[in-house]
Design a protein around this motif. Structure first.
Motif, PDB file in Angstrom:
ATOM      1  N   PHE A   1       0.832  -1.197   0.000  1.00 27.95           N
ATOM      2  CA  PHE A   1       0.000   0.000   0.000  1.00 27.95           C
ATOM      3  C   PHE A   1       0.867   1.249   0.000  1.00 27.95           C
ATOM      4  O   PHE A   1       0.658   2.186  -0.764  1.00 27.95           O
ATOM      5  CB  PHE A   1      -0.920  -0.004   1.224  1.00 27.95           C
ATOM      6  N   ARG A   2       1.877   1.208   0.860  1.00 26.89           N
ATOM      7  CA  ARG A   2       2.742   2.390   0.968  1.00 26.89           C
ATOM      8  C   ARG A   2       3.494   2.646  -0.319  1.00 26.89           C
ATOM      9  O   ARG A   2       3.719   3.793  -0.707  1.00 26.89           O
ATOM     10  CB  ARG A   2       3.736   2.220   2.112  1.00 26.89           C
ATOM     11  N   LEU A   3       3.863   1.557  -0.993  1.00 24.39           N
ATOM     12  CA  LEU A   3       4.547   1.715  -2.279  1.00 24.39           C
ATOM     13  C   LEU A   3       3.700   2.557  -3.219  1.00 24.39           C
ATOM     14  O   LEU A   3       4.155   3.558  -3.775  1.00 24.39           O
ATOM     15  CB  LEU A   3       4.803   0.341  -2.895  1.00 24.39           C
ATOM     16  N   PHE A   4       2.430   2.143  -3.370  1.00 29.33           N
ATOM     17  CA  PHE A   4       1.583   2.866  -4.305  1.00 29.33           C
ATOM     18  C   PHE A   4       1.278   4.269  -3.798  1.00 29.33           C
ATOM     19  O   PHE A   4       1.172   5.213  -4.579  1.00 29.33           O
ATOM     20  CB  PHE A   4       0.291   2.080  -4.574  1.00 29.33           C
ATOM     21  N   HIS A   5       1.172   4.379  -2.481  1.00 30.61           N
ATOM     22  CA  HIS A   5       0.921   5.697  -1.906  1.00 30.61           C
ATOM     23  C   HIS A   5       2.082   6.641  -2.212  1.00 30.61           C
ATOM     24  O   HIS A   5       1.880   7.775  -2.630  1.00 30.61           O
ATOM     25  CB  HIS A   5       0.725   5.551  -0.397  1.00 30.61           C
ATOM     26  N   SER A   6       3.294   6.121  -2.018  1.00 27.42           N
ATOM     27  CA  SER A   6       4.479   6.941  -2.282  1.00 27.42           C
ATOM     28  C   SER A   6       4.548   7.330  -3.744  1.00 27.42           C
ATOM     29  O   SER A   6       4.862   8.471  -4.082  1.00 27.42           O
ATOM     30  CB  SER A   6       5.746   6.170  -1.920  1.00 27.42           C
ATOM     31  N   ILE A   7       4.254   6.366  -4.617  1.00 22.12           N
ATOM     32  CA  ILE A   7       4.316   6.665  -6.047  1.00 22.12           C
ATOM     33  C   ILE A   7       3.262   7.705  -6.396  1.00 22.12           C
ATOM     34  O   ILE A   7       3.529   8.648  -7.133  1.00 22.12           O
ATOM     35  CB  ILE A   7       4.127   5.388  -6.888  1.00 22.12           C
ATOM     36  N   LYS A   8       2.098   7.545  -5.803  1.00 21.68           N
ATOM     37  CA  LYS A   8       1.029   8.499  -6.079  1.00 21.68           C
ATOM     38  C   LYS A   8       1.488   9.909  -5.725  1.00 21.68           C
ATOM     39  O   LYS A   8       1.401  10.833  -6.530  1.00 21.68           O
ATOM     40  CB  LYS A   8      -0.222   8.144  -5.269  1.00 21.68           C
ATOM     41  N   GLY A   9       2.006  10.041  -4.488  1.00 24.73           N
ATOM     42  CA  GLY A   9       2.415  11.357  -4.007  1.00 24.73           C
ATOM     43  C   GLY A   9       3.520  11.956  -4.853  1.00 24.73           C
ATOM     44  O   GLY A   9       3.408  13.077  -5.347  1.00 24.73           O
ATOM     45  N   SER A  10       4.588  11.180  -5.045  1.00 20.05           N
ATOM     46  CA  SER A  10       5.747  11.764  -5.713  1.00 20.05           C
ATOM     47  C   SER A  10       5.485  11.973  -7.200  1.00 20.05           C
ATOM     48  O   SER A  10       5.968  12.943  -7.779  1.00 20.05           O
ATOM     49  CB  SER A  10       6.994  10.917  -5.480  1.00 20.05           C
ATOM     50  N   ALA A  11       4.708  11.069  -7.814  1.00 18.76           N
ATOM     51  CA  ALA A  11       4.395  11.259  -9.228  1.00 18.76           C
ATOM     52  C   ALA A  11       3.524  12.495  -9.386  1.00 18.76           C
ATOM     53  O   ALA A  11       3.695  13.274 -10.324  1.00 18.76           O
ATOM     54  CB  ALA A  11       3.692  10.029  -9.792  1.00 18.76           C
ATOM     55  N   GLY A  12       2.609  12.689  -8.442  1.00 20.06           N
ATOM     56  CA  GLY A  12       1.765  13.870  -8.487  1.00 20.06           C
ATOM     57  C   GLY A  12       2.602  15.134  -8.353  1.00 20.06           C
ATOM     58  O   GLY A  12       2.410  16.107  -9.074  1.00 20.06           O
ATOM     59  N   PHE A  13       3.562  15.057  -7.467  1.00 20.05           N
ATOM     60  CA  PHE A  13       4.457  16.187  -7.229  1.00 20.05           C
ATOM     61  C   PHE A  13       5.228  16.561  -8.496  1.00 20.05           C
ATOM     62  O   PHE A  13       5.452  17.716  -8.798  1.00 20.05           O
ATOM     63  CB  PHE A  13       5.400  15.810  -6.093  1.00 20.05           C
ATOM     64  N   LEU A  14       5.611  15.547  -9.257  1.00 17.63           N
ATOM     65  CA  LEU A  14       6.387  15.791 -10.472  1.00 17.63           C
ATOM     66  C   LEU A  14       5.491  15.952 -11.693  1.00 17.63           C
ATOM     67  O   LEU A  14       5.966  15.954 -12.823  1.00 17.63           O
ATOM     68  CB  LEU A  14       7.361  14.636 -10.706  1.00 17.63           C
ATOM     69  N   ASN A  15       4.180  16.010 -11.448  1.00 20.29           N
ATOM     70  CA  ASN A  15       3.222  16.183 -12.530  1.00 20.29           C
ATOM     71  C   ASN A  15       3.145  15.013 -13.492  1.00 20.29           C
ATOM     72  O   ASN A  15       2.882  15.182 -14.679  1.00 20.29           O
ATOM     73  CB  ASN A  15       3.523  17.461 -13.332  1.00 20.29           C
ATOM     74  N   PHE A  16       3.430  13.803 -13.018  1.00 13.87           N
ATOM     75  CA  PHE A  16       3.215  12.625 -13.841  1.00 13.87           C
ATOM     76  C   PHE A  16       1.815  12.104 -13.513  1.00 13.87           C
ATOM     77  O   PHE A  16       1.649  11.183 -12.733  1.00 13.87           O
ATOM     78  CB  PHE A  16       4.267  11.541 -13.567  1.00 13.87           C
TER      79      PHE A  16
ATOM     80  N   ILE B   1      -0.203  -0.501  11.965  1.00 21.35           N
ATOM     81  CA  ILE B   1      -1.085   0.484  11.342  1.00 21.35           C
ATOM     82  C   ILE B   1      -0.618   0.701   9.905  1.00 21.35           C
ATOM     83  O   ILE B   1       0.564   0.927   9.668  1.00 21.35           O
ATOM     84  CB  ILE B   1      -1.034   1.818  12.102  1.00 21.35           C
ATOM     85  N   GLY B   2      -1.518   0.591   8.971  1.00 19.89           N
ATOM     86  CA  GLY B   2      -1.102   0.761   7.588  1.00 19.89           C
ATOM     87  C   GLY B   2      -2.250   1.228   6.748  1.00 19.89           C
ATOM     88  O   GLY B   2      -3.335   1.517   7.237  1.00 19.89           O
ATOM     89  N   GLY B   3      -1.986   1.286   5.451  1.00 21.74           N
ATOM     90  CA  GLY B   3      -3.030   1.675   4.522  1.00 21.74           C
ATOM     91  C   GLY B   3      -3.557   3.057   4.831  1.00 21.74           C
ATOM     92  O   GLY B   3      -2.824   3.950   5.259  1.00 21.74           O
ATOM     93  N   SER B   4      -4.855   3.247   4.670  1.00 20.62           N
ATOM     94  CA  SER B   4      -5.391   4.594   4.859  1.00 20.62           C
ATOM     95  C   SER B   4      -5.485   4.973   6.333  1.00 20.62           C
ATOM     96  O   SER B   4      -5.874   6.078   6.656  1.00 20.62           O
ATOM     97  CB  SER B   4      -6.768   4.686   4.189  1.00 20.62           C
ATOM     98  N   ASP B   5      -5.122   4.030   7.213  1.00 15.75           N
ATOM     99  CA  ASP B   5      -5.109   4.383   8.634  1.00 15.75           C
ATOM    100  C   ASP B   5      -3.842   5.122   9.033  1.00 15.75           C
ATOM    101  O   ASP B   5      -3.720   5.625  10.143  1.00 15.75           O
ATOM    102  CB  ASP B   5      -5.225   3.122   9.506  1.00 15.75           C
ATOM    103  N   MET B   6      -2.864   5.141   8.123  1.00 16.51           N
ATOM    104  CA  MET B   6      -1.637   5.862   8.426  1.00 16.51           C
ATOM    105  C   MET B   6      -1.983   7.333   8.622  1.00 16.51           C
ATOM    106  O   MET B   6      -2.876   7.859   7.951  1.00 16.51           O
ATOM    107  CB  MET B   6      -0.632   5.747   7.276  1.00 16.51           C
ATOM    108  N   VAL B   7      -1.257   7.984   9.529  1.00 16.02           N
ATOM    109  CA  VAL B   7      -1.560   9.391   9.790  1.00 16.02           C
ATOM    110  C   VAL B   7      -1.225  10.223   8.543  1.00 16.02           C
ATOM    111  O   VAL B   7      -0.272   9.947   7.839  1.00 16.02           O
ATOM    112  CB  VAL B   7      -0.786   9.887  11.038  1.00 16.02           C
ATOM    113  N   LYS B   8      -2.063  11.195   8.245  1.00 13.67           N
ATOM    114  CA  LYS B   8      -1.801  12.080   7.113  1.00 13.67           C
ATOM    115  C   LYS B   8      -0.732  13.084   7.522  1.00 13.67           C
ATOM    116  O   LYS B   8      -0.834  13.699   8.578  1.00 13.67           O
ATOM    117  CB  LYS B   8      -3.077  12.829   6.718  1.00 13.67           C
TER     118      LYS B   8
END
Lengths: 762, 133
Positions: free
Chosen positions: A56-71, B79-86
């Motif tokens: 999940f975090r992998l995709f979250h990180s990619i989402k954030g950083s790709a968004g930041f770089l306008n991809f 804690i993971g997924g969308s439960d992670m703190v923003k």
């Protein structure tokens, strides 16, 4: 997020690098989910949850950083994948095989996009696949919340809404029997050889998939019992104490019961288990009462253990009681008179107390290993290596300077020796900088095998060994394609389908072994399968058909026959499949390996499998060479190719009627190749007896090279030959050149080509 | 909503406080160390934060390190997924490199360049779904 920083190439490079690393490390985990979902949908368990979080975090990180770089395409796709994972994580949806496939495809997409981004600094071209993938992810997100529920209902009611056909039942029984067989074997090892964490984990996995299968075909009784067994294994796996009675024996008995039930099903029975409740209770005793609330907590001592420690019962009596246990342990022990009711209640109190105490001692933080890495641009390292190469040459120039000839310089000698030593060490260290472990490469193959086995419906276990072996980065790049081709080949041609394997008396699941190791300055990469092996007759027939061979090929050794498969345009597959068969693969393998001076060996025994060994020089920039002289020219021969050097006697030389010169060494005849004839230069001596012969070996082929004299051994920095010289073919059997201490250019001979030349044709 | 503001500069902290105070409980930390221990305490009380505004450049422990520690703590507690703190990183300089690091390594949810404007912060909170449209 609107700052257009596309000009900031550095950041983008960092981004692609980081993301690739993340993908590399997590892709195997995603593929791992595929194992769980093979038979039925899967809901995350406690142990798979952290992995799910990581992904999940992998995709979250990619989402954030790709968004930041306008991809934006990358970002939206990652967002959709993230949503899907979150739903699975929250238990609102079970993970299906389709989901795993989709996530794998998302990874592929990310990689492709990262490639795009790295070259074009934009993900604009990926709009279409992004939209498609996002749509599918969303579809999975919404659509399957429904079906997952109906499936669960179907399981509960026992009525099979999902059409379970008799064929599926038959397939299930067959597979389930195999699984039980394996579980049984594991349990036997356990009870014989004691508890090993890997073994228990393996048993747990097998039982887990067995349970999944049972659930899928709606066999509630079998599912309940196997679920309980799984829990017991989980208890043992978590190290929640070692029950006094070995659970292995009890589990073995239960295996028999499962087997009986299976046998009943295959004869059309309902698949119910008589006395199920009794068995369940029996297993319950092996599970700590608070199990499931706080799994990692230490298991409270069993009643039996407490009694033993209080000295009320001896272990033997206890084991006896446990072996026959069908009721609470206390009752049995009281009945047999080995302990009084008071003592039992005392022990029970004690058990309760420790259960209460067991709660707070949860979660022990595991300190993560910190890697001390420094990321450096590959170009810088290449420059460094080039400079070191130049330095080696300069050092040679200095020490062998013509000005120093004939001078007795004691101090200079000492100093230069010291310098040579340091230069050599420096060289070795720089070489190791470029080395990376093959683990990453092998991980990618795990994925490939997973995909291929799904596509071809062949079951395969991939074993990877020696993943820590370090190899030059360029080598890794060059052998990726060959490895893919070879594995495809093994999967498509080598390994048989489950039926054929069973018919041949092998296990239904094939084994593919991928290993790496170092050996004498070479890296060995082996790809070994236990499939049907190479078919000599078929290869020969095909080679004749395609005109790749003259004569009937009977005189060829097995090794020569195997070598035929590497000829361009060769393929024996009767039809071209999605996987392989176009006959280009093996050709590519050979070409790529040639580029890095690698060799390939095929060993195959019919019906038992094929072993393909790739032998690649550790480094391609500097080699140990032997310098020889022919006439006024000097040559370098790679030391690794040299077997021996000697001055032949007149008796050992034979000339065949067609003018072939042979030399006899220890009763074996080897062809002689005159280097001066090959390169059309004049040699100092034309007679074999006065010259020196150097025996070279390459892939089992030998040749004796005739030279005038041996000058000595030296570290040689390889410089490429210009395209012009290489292509025109004026200089044969040369792999490169080097610059000598006095500034002269010296050719490096290619032992592989030398061994293939026919001396008579010169 | 429970918010943690991590910021070593008094004025910035007060400005932030003014913007988010009406959204819920708002705690403050002067540096990364305080932030991590505040976060740990909140976890122990089983009342974790919903939002952390984290300055990147701070004494003792910088924002990057803080973020990594917080993520590690979450991992420890499952804690993971969308439960992670923003987490929203705040930075005085528009330094893409450190923002990138926070995004990739620490999975932060967004970043804002100081001086913080009420409008941009609230827009960001809407974007990550902490306050309704």
């Amino acid at each position: 997020m609107n700052t257009p920083i596309s000009e900031d190439v550095m950041i983008i490079q960092e981004f692609t690098q980081e993301c690739t690393d993340l993908l590399d490390s997590l892709e195997p985990a995603i593929v791992g989910f595929g194992e769980f979902t093979k038979e039925s949908a899967f809901a995350p368990t406690d142990e798979s949850m952290p992995i799910l979080h990581e992904v999940f975090r992998l995709f979250h990180s990619i989402k954030g950083s790709a968004g930041f770089l306008n991809f934006s395409h990358m970002s939206t796709t990652a967002h959709a994948a993230e949503n899907l994972l979150d739903k699975i994580r929250k238990g609102e949806k079970e993970m299906s095989a389709d989901d795993v496939d989709l996530l794998c495809r998302t990874c592929d997409f990310m990689r492709a996009t990262l490639d795009q981004v790295a070259t074009h600094l934009s993900d604009g071209l990926m709009a279409e696949p992004a939209a498609e993938l996002t749509a599918r992810l969303k579809q999975n997100l919404e659509a399957e919340a429904g079906p997952a529920v109906t499936q669960a209902e179907a399981m509960q009611s026992g009525s099979l809404d999902l059409a379970v056909t008799p064929a599926m039942i038959a397939a299930f029984v067959q597979e389930a029997e195999e699984q039980l067989q394996e579980v049984e074997a594991g349990l036997v090892t356990w009870s014989d050889g004691g508890e090993k964490p890997e073994l228990i984990a393996e048993l747990f996995r097998k039982m887990h998939s067995f349970k999944g299968n049972c659930g899928f075909v709606g066999l509630a009784d079998l599912e309940r019992l196997s679920h309980r067994i799984e829990t017991v294994l989980d208890v043992v796996k978590a190290g929640a104490g070692k029950p006094t009675a070995k659970p292995a024996e009890a589990l073995l008995n239960l295996c028999d019961i499962l087997k009986e039930a299976l046998a009943g099903i295959s004869q059309g029975g309902p698949g119910t288990i008589d006395g199920l409740e009794l068995y369940l209770e029996l297993l319950e005793d092996l599970i700590p009462s608070d199990w499931g609330n706080s799994p990692p907590a230490p298991r409270p001592p069993q009643l039996g253990e407490i009694l033993v420690s209080q000295g009320d019962v001896d272990e033997e009596t206890l084991n006896e009681a446990l072996a026959t246990q069908t009721r609470p342990l206390g009752e049995i022990l009281m009945e047999s008179g080995s302990v009084t009711a008071d003592k039992i209640s005392e022990a029970l109190d004690c058990q309760r107390r420790s259960t209460g105490l067991a709660q707070p001692a949860a979660t022990t933080p595991v300190a993560a290993l910190k890697r001390q890495d420094l990321r450096v641009d590959l170009e810088k390292i290449d420059t460094l290596i080039n400079l070191i190469g130049e330095m080696v040459i300069a050092e040679n120039m200095l020490i062998n300077s013509p000005d120093l000839e004939g001078l007795e310089l004691e101090n200079f000698g000492k100093a230069s020796q010291q310098m040579s030593k340091i230069v050599k060490e420096l060289q070795e260290v720089t070489m190791t900088i470029r080395m990376i472990p093959v683990a990453g490469l092998f991980n990618r193959m795990t994925r490939l095998v997973h995909d291929l086995s799904r596509k071809s419906a062949k079951k395969v276990d991939l074993l990877t060994l020696g993943t820590e072996t370090e190899v030059d980065k360029t080598v890794i790049e060059k052998i990726t394609d060959p490895l893919v081709h070879l594995i495809r080949n093994s999967m498509d041609h080598g390994l048989e389908g489950p039926e054929e394997r069973l018919a041949a008396g092998k296990e239904a699941t094939g084994t593919l072994r991928l290993s790496a190791s170092h050996q004498e300055g070479e890296v060995l990469i082996r790809i070994e399968d236990d499939g049907r092996g190479l078919n000599r007759a078929k290869i020969l027939k095909k080679a004749l058909e395609k005109g790749l061979l003259t004569g009937n090929g009977d005189e060829l050794s097995d090794k020569d026959v195997a070598a035929l498969i590497f000829l361009p345009g060769f393929s024996t597959a009767d039809q071209v499949t999605d996987v392989s068969g176009r006959g280009v693969g093996m050709d590519v393998v050979k070409q790529n390996l040639n580029q890095i001076n690698g060799k390939i060996d095929v060993d195959s025994s019919p019906g038992q499998g094929t072993l393909i060994t790739l032998r690649i020089p550790l480094t391609m920039a500097i080699i140990d060479g032997m310098m020889v002289k022919v006439g006024s020219s000097r040559y370098i021969i790679p030391i690794l190719a040299i077997r021996e050097s000697f001055r032949p006697t007149a008796q050992s030389i034979t000339v065949t009627p067609d003018g072939r010169e042979m030399v006899k060494i220890r009763d074996r005849l080897f062809p002689v190749l005159r280097l001066h004839r090959l390169h059309q230069i004049s040699a100092a001596c034309e007679t074999l007896e006065n010259s020196i012969l150097i025996l070279l070996e390459n892939q089992g082929r030998h040749v004796c090279l005739m030279v005038d004299e041996i000058i000595g051994q030296q570290q040689t920095v390889i410089k490429g030959l210009s395209e012009y010289i290489g292509h025109i073919g004026q200089v044969r059997c040369v792999s490169g050149c080097t610059i000598l201490g006095n500034g002269d250019v010296c050719l490096i001979l290619d032992a592989g080509n030398l061994a293939e030349i026919d001396p008579v044709a010169l | 909503m429970k918010i943690l503001l991590v910021e070593d500069d008094f004025i910035s902290r007060t400005v932030l406080q003014g913007i988010v105070a009406h959204l819920g409980v708002c705690h403050q930390a002067m540096d990364g160390k305080e932030a991590v221990s505040a976060y740990r305490r909140a976890l122990a009380e089983n009342d974790p934060y919903n939002l952390i505004c984290l300055d990147i450049m701070m004494p003792n422990m910088d924002g990057q390190e803080t973020l990594l520690r917080i993520r590690a703590l979450e991992k420890e507690h499952g804690i993971g997924g969308s439960d992670m703190v923003k987490v929203i990183m705040t930075t005085a300089l528009n330094d893409p490199k450190s923002i990138m690091a926070a995004m990739v390594k620490g999975s932060c949810d967004g970043y804002l360049v100081k001086p913080i404007q009420r409008g941009t912060l609230l827009a960001k909170l809407r974007e990550i779904g902490l306050i309704s449209q």
